[in-house]
Design a protein around this motif. Structure first.
Motif, PDB file in Angstrom:
ATOM      1  N   SER A  44       8.115 -31.619  -1.140  1.00 42.59           N
ATOM      2  CA  SER A  44       8.118 -31.380  -0.070  1.00 42.59           C
ATOM      3  C   SER A  44       7.023 -29.915   0.758  1.00 42.59           C
ATOM      4  O   SER A  44       6.025 -30.986   1.681  1.00 42.59           O
ATOM      5  CB  SER A  44       9.602 -31.834   0.749  1.00 42.59           C
ATOM      6  OG  SER A  44       9.399 -32.157   1.955  1.00 42.59           O
ATOM      7  N   TYR A  45       7.828 -29.463   0.671  1.00 38.84           N
ATOM      8  CA  TYR A  45       6.739 -28.466   0.943  1.00 38.84           C
ATOM      9  C   TYR A  45       5.129 -28.266   0.913  1.00 38.84           C
ATOM     10  O   TYR A  45       4.876 -28.158   1.695  1.00 38.84           O
ATOM     11  CB  TYR A  45       7.670 -26.963   0.735  1.00 38.84           C
ATOM     12  CG  TYR A  45       7.099 -25.558   1.363  1.00 38.84           C
ATOM     13  CD1 TYR A  45       6.927 -24.951   2.605  1.00 38.84           C
ATOM     14  CD2 TYR A  45       5.387 -24.666   0.281  1.00 38.84           C
ATOM     15  CE1 TYR A  45       5.844 -24.129   2.901  1.00 38.84           C
ATOM     16  CE2 TYR A  45       5.174 -23.905   0.275  1.00 38.84           C
ATOM     17  CZ  TYR A  45       4.852 -23.285   1.926  1.00 38.84           C
ATOM     18  OH  TYR A  45       4.037 -22.302   2.244  1.00 38.84           O
ATOM     19  N   ARG A  47       3.641 -30.520   0.028  1.00 43.03           N
ATOM     20  CA  ARG A  47       2.565 -31.900   0.488  1.00 43.03           C
ATOM     21  C   ARG A  47       2.402 -31.386   2.008  1.00 43.03           C
ATOM     22  O   ARG A  47       1.525 -31.486   2.555  1.00 43.03           O
ATOM     23  CB  ARG A  47       3.129 -32.927   0.418  1.00 43.03           C
ATOM     24  CG  ARG A  47       2.548 -34.223   0.793  1.00 43.03           C
ATOM     25  CD  ARG A  47       3.396 -35.255   0.570  1.00 43.03           C
ATOM     26  NE  ARG A  47       5.001 -35.030   0.932  1.00 43.03           N
ATOM     27  CZ  ARG A  47       6.122 -35.462   0.700  1.00 43.03           C
ATOM     28  NH1 ARG A  47       5.764 -35.758  -1.091  1.00 43.03           N
ATOM     29  NH2 ARG A  47       7.332 -35.353   0.756  1.00 43.03           N
ATOM     30  N   GLU A  48       3.359 -30.209   2.641  1.00 41.13           N
ATOM     31  CA  GLU A  48       3.445 -30.436   3.451  1.00 41.13           C
ATOM     32  C   GLU A  48       2.139 -28.822   4.315  1.00 41.13           C
ATOM     33  O   GLU A  48       1.607 -28.750   4.774  1.00 41.13           O
ATOM     34  CB  GLU A  48       4.517 -29.290   4.499  1.00 41.13           C
ATOM     35  CG  GLU A  48       5.075 -29.289   5.787  1.00 41.13           C
ATOM     36  CD  GLU A  48       5.953 -28.332   5.962  1.00 41.13           C
ATOM     37  OE1 GLU A  48       6.290 -28.317   8.072  1.00 41.13           O
ATOM     38  OE2 GLU A  48       6.351 -28.451   5.389  1.00 41.13           O
ATOM     39  N   GLN A  51      -0.934 -30.289   4.523  1.00 37.58           N
ATOM     40  CA  GLN A  51      -1.582 -31.532   5.065  1.00 37.58           C
ATOM     41  C   GLN A  51      -1.732 -30.133   7.022  1.00 37.58           C
ATOM     42  O   GLN A  51      -2.759 -29.977   7.900  1.00 37.58           O
ATOM     43  CB  GLN A  51      -0.429 -32.426   5.504  1.00 37.58           C
ATOM     44  CG  GLN A  51      -0.262 -33.002   4.375  1.00 37.58           C
ATOM     45  CD  GLN A  51       0.555 -34.120   5.334  1.00 37.58           C
ATOM     46  OE1 GLN A  51       1.819 -33.857   5.800  1.00 37.58           O
ATOM     47  NE2 GLN A  51       0.859 -35.099   4.568  1.00 37.58           N
ATOM     48  N   TRP A  52      -1.044 -29.063   6.141  1.00 40.37           N
ATOM     49  CA  TRP A  52      -0.744 -28.220   7.794  1.00 40.37           C
ATOM     50  C   TRP A  52      -2.341 -26.626   7.464  1.00 40.37           C
ATOM     51  O   TRP A  52      -2.775 -26.452   7.887  1.00 40.37           O
ATOM     52  CB  TRP A  52      -0.124 -27.607   7.587  1.00 40.37           C
ATOM     53  CG  TRP A  52       0.297 -26.200   8.560  1.00 40.37           C
ATOM     54  CD1 TRP A  52       0.752 -26.478  10.375  1.00 40.37           C
ATOM     55  CD2 TRP A  52      -0.391 -24.607   8.613  1.00 40.37           C
ATOM     56  NE1 TRP A  52       0.716 -25.402  10.996  1.00 40.37           N
ATOM     57  CE2 TRP A  52       0.675 -24.600  10.097  1.00 40.37           C
ATOM     58  CE3 TRP A  52      -0.288 -23.846   7.830  1.00 40.37           C
ATOM     59  CZ2 TRP A  52       0.531 -22.902  10.547  1.00 40.37           C
ATOM     60  CZ3 TRP A  52      -0.782 -21.804   7.883  1.00 40.37           C
ATOM     61  CH2 TRP A  52      -0.248 -21.843   9.042  1.00 40.37           C
ATOM     62  N   ASN A 238      11.308 -27.086   2.232  1.00 42.01           N
ATOM     63  CA  ASN A 238      12.747 -27.681   3.186  1.00 42.01           C
ATOM     64  C   ASN A 238      14.308 -28.861   2.797  1.00 42.01           C
ATOM     65  O   ASN A 238      14.477 -28.435   1.088  1.00 42.01           O
ATOM     66  CB  ASN A 238      11.421 -29.430   3.222  1.00 42.01           C
ATOM     67  CG  ASN A 238      10.218 -28.445   3.667  1.00 42.01           C
ATOM     68  OD1 ASN A 238      10.050 -27.506   4.418  1.00 42.01           O
ATOM     69  ND2 ASN A 238       9.048 -29.454   3.189  1.00 42.01           N
ATOM     70  N   GLU A 249      13.759 -36.275   3.572  1.00 38.70           N
ATOM     71  CA  GLU A 249      13.056 -34.388   3.892  1.00 38.70           C
ATOM     72  C   GLU A 249      14.102 -35.166   5.819  1.00 38.70           C
ATOM     73  O   GLU A 249      13.609 -35.641   6.703  1.00 38.70           O
ATOM     74  CB  GLU A 249      11.820 -34.940   4.014  1.00 38.70           C
ATOM     75  CG  GLU A 249      11.019 -34.496   3.154  1.00 38.70           C
ATOM     76  CD  GLU A 249       9.372 -34.422   3.251  1.00 38.70           C
ATOM     77  OE1 GLU A 249       8.511 -34.059   2.911  1.00 38.70           O
ATOM     78  OE2 GLU A 249       9.077 -36.169   4.631  1.00 38.70           O
ATOM     79  N   PHE A 252      11.597 -29.588   8.125  1.00 37.75           N
ATOM     80  CA  PHE A 252      10.296 -28.768   8.073  1.00 37.75           C
ATOM     81  C   PHE A 252       9.756 -27.977   7.718  1.00 37.75           C
ATOM     82  O   PHE A 252      10.488 -26.843   9.209  1.00 37.75           O
ATOM     83  CB  PHE A 252       8.727 -29.781   8.557  1.00 37.75           C
ATOM     84  CG  PHE A 252       8.865 -31.148   8.253  1.00 37.75           C
ATOM     85  CD1 PHE A 252       8.378 -31.480   6.796  1.00 37.75           C
ATOM     86  CD2 PHE A 252       9.754 -31.812   8.907  1.00 37.75           C
ATOM     87  CE1 PHE A 252       8.718 -33.382   6.401  1.00 37.75           C
ATOM     88  CE2 PHE A 252      10.197 -33.028   8.791  1.00 37.75           C
ATOM     89  CZ  PHE A 252       9.331 -33.693   7.439  1.00 37.75           C
ATOM     90  N   THR A 253       9.016 -26.915   6.974  1.00 34.69           N
ATOM     91  CA  THR A 253       9.055 -25.145   7.428  1.00 34.69           C
ATOM     92  C   THR A 253       7.432 -25.149   8.600  1.00 34.69           C
ATOM     93  O   THR A 253       7.861 -23.930   9.418  1.00 34.69           O
ATOM     94  CB  THR A 253       8.511 -25.109   6.024  1.00 34.69           C
ATOM     95  OG1 THR A 253       9.062 -24.929   4.982  1.00 34.69           O
ATOM     96  CG2 THR A 253       8.018 -23.275   6.447  1.00 34.69           C
TER      97      THR A 253
END
Length: 277
Positions: A44-45, A47-48, A51-52, A238, A249, A252-253
């Motif tokens: 999850s992290y 993937r995030e 995106q960021w 996350n 989730e 989110f970090t």
């Protein structure tokens, strides 16, 4: 009249060129290595993060590339980048490790997150890379962690360091699984601890096991080694709905603006001219 027309044309061209010159001034290239397998919180992290970071690249005029092929950890590939990120794991093959060590010793820059510093005997990620864990990170192997992922109040330890510029003295983090390390980083003269867990966070963690809840102690979570262009950030886990065997989730970090400012400061510092403080 002709001179005035030429002056106006020149001014117009200068206005067109100036933004691109400004963009090139801040230009640097970042490569993010990741594995993105096994632990759903780390997946999850990653993937995030992927995106960021591209959004920050557009905003601050740097290039952000990613690879899950750790065989790219070689001198030729690394020579194309000014900053390397480890989003979750670390290189395992001797030739990959040698390439990274040489990259860092020759002026490369690095930022690692959460699990990238993990090392535990008789695990998939054993404590078998002394330069990285003992000298570069300084933390040694993994000691223990809090559970479940919870927010903590973090305290700035080096207020004059450029990486914490604009951060409040204390702030509440995004939820995270916090790590304890074998080595006391306060005793290492090469290490600058930038953030640590503030005592107002205790008790930290919810268990259910008693050792997963911290009641006291000193826990650094962000630090740099003065011998290298580097930064380690303990955040990067996350919260997931584990209880219901779900991949949903719960946190989110990069939902925390203060943390985001720290990471942005770090990228621009690592990718640009290193300043003293």
């Amino acid at each position: 009249m002709r001179l005035m027309i030429q002056f106006c044309k020149g001014l117009f061209l200068l206005l067109l060129i100036s933004p691109s010159l400004s963009a090139q001034k801040n230009k640097f290239k970042v490569i993010a290595f990741f594995t993105g397998k096994n632990d759903q919180a780390h997946i999850s992290y990653v993937r995030e993060a992927n995106q960021w970071f591209p959004k920050q690249a557009l905003k601050y005029h740097f290039t952000y590339d990613t690879t899950s092929n750790w065989n790219n950890m070689n001198p030729q590939f690394l020579s194309n980048y000014q900053v390397v990120l480890f989003l979750d794991t670390r290189p395992e093959k001797p030739e990959q490790r040698n390439a990274f060590e040489n990259y860092m010793k020759n002026g490369g820059a690095w930022m690692g997150f959460h699990f990238s510093a993990f090392a535990l005997a008789k695990s998939t990620y054993p404590n078998n890379w002394d330069w990285y864990h003992e000298q570069f990170l300084g933390s040694g192997g993994y000691g223990s962690n809090t559970w479940r992922p919870t927010s903590a109040v973090l305290r700035v330890e080096q207020s004059k360091h450029p990486l914490v510029k604009g951060l409040p003295h204390t702030f509440k983090s995004a939820p995270n699984e916090w790590y304890r390390w074998q080595n006391d980083l306060r005793k290492n003269p090469d290490i600058d601890i930038l953030l640590a867990i503030d005592s107002s966070s205790f008790p930290l963690g919810t268990g259910p096991k008693a050792h997963e809840i911290w009641h006291s102690g000193y826990y650094p979570v962000v630090w740099t080694n003065k011998k290298y262009r580097m930064l380690y950030v303990n955040m990067g886990h996350n919260d997931i709905d584990y209880e219901h065997n779900s991949t949903k989730e719960l946190s989110f970090t990069f939902g925390n603006e203060v943390q985001n400012k720290l990471i942005t400061n770090a990228l621009l510092w690592l990718g640009g001219k290193r300043t003293t403080y």
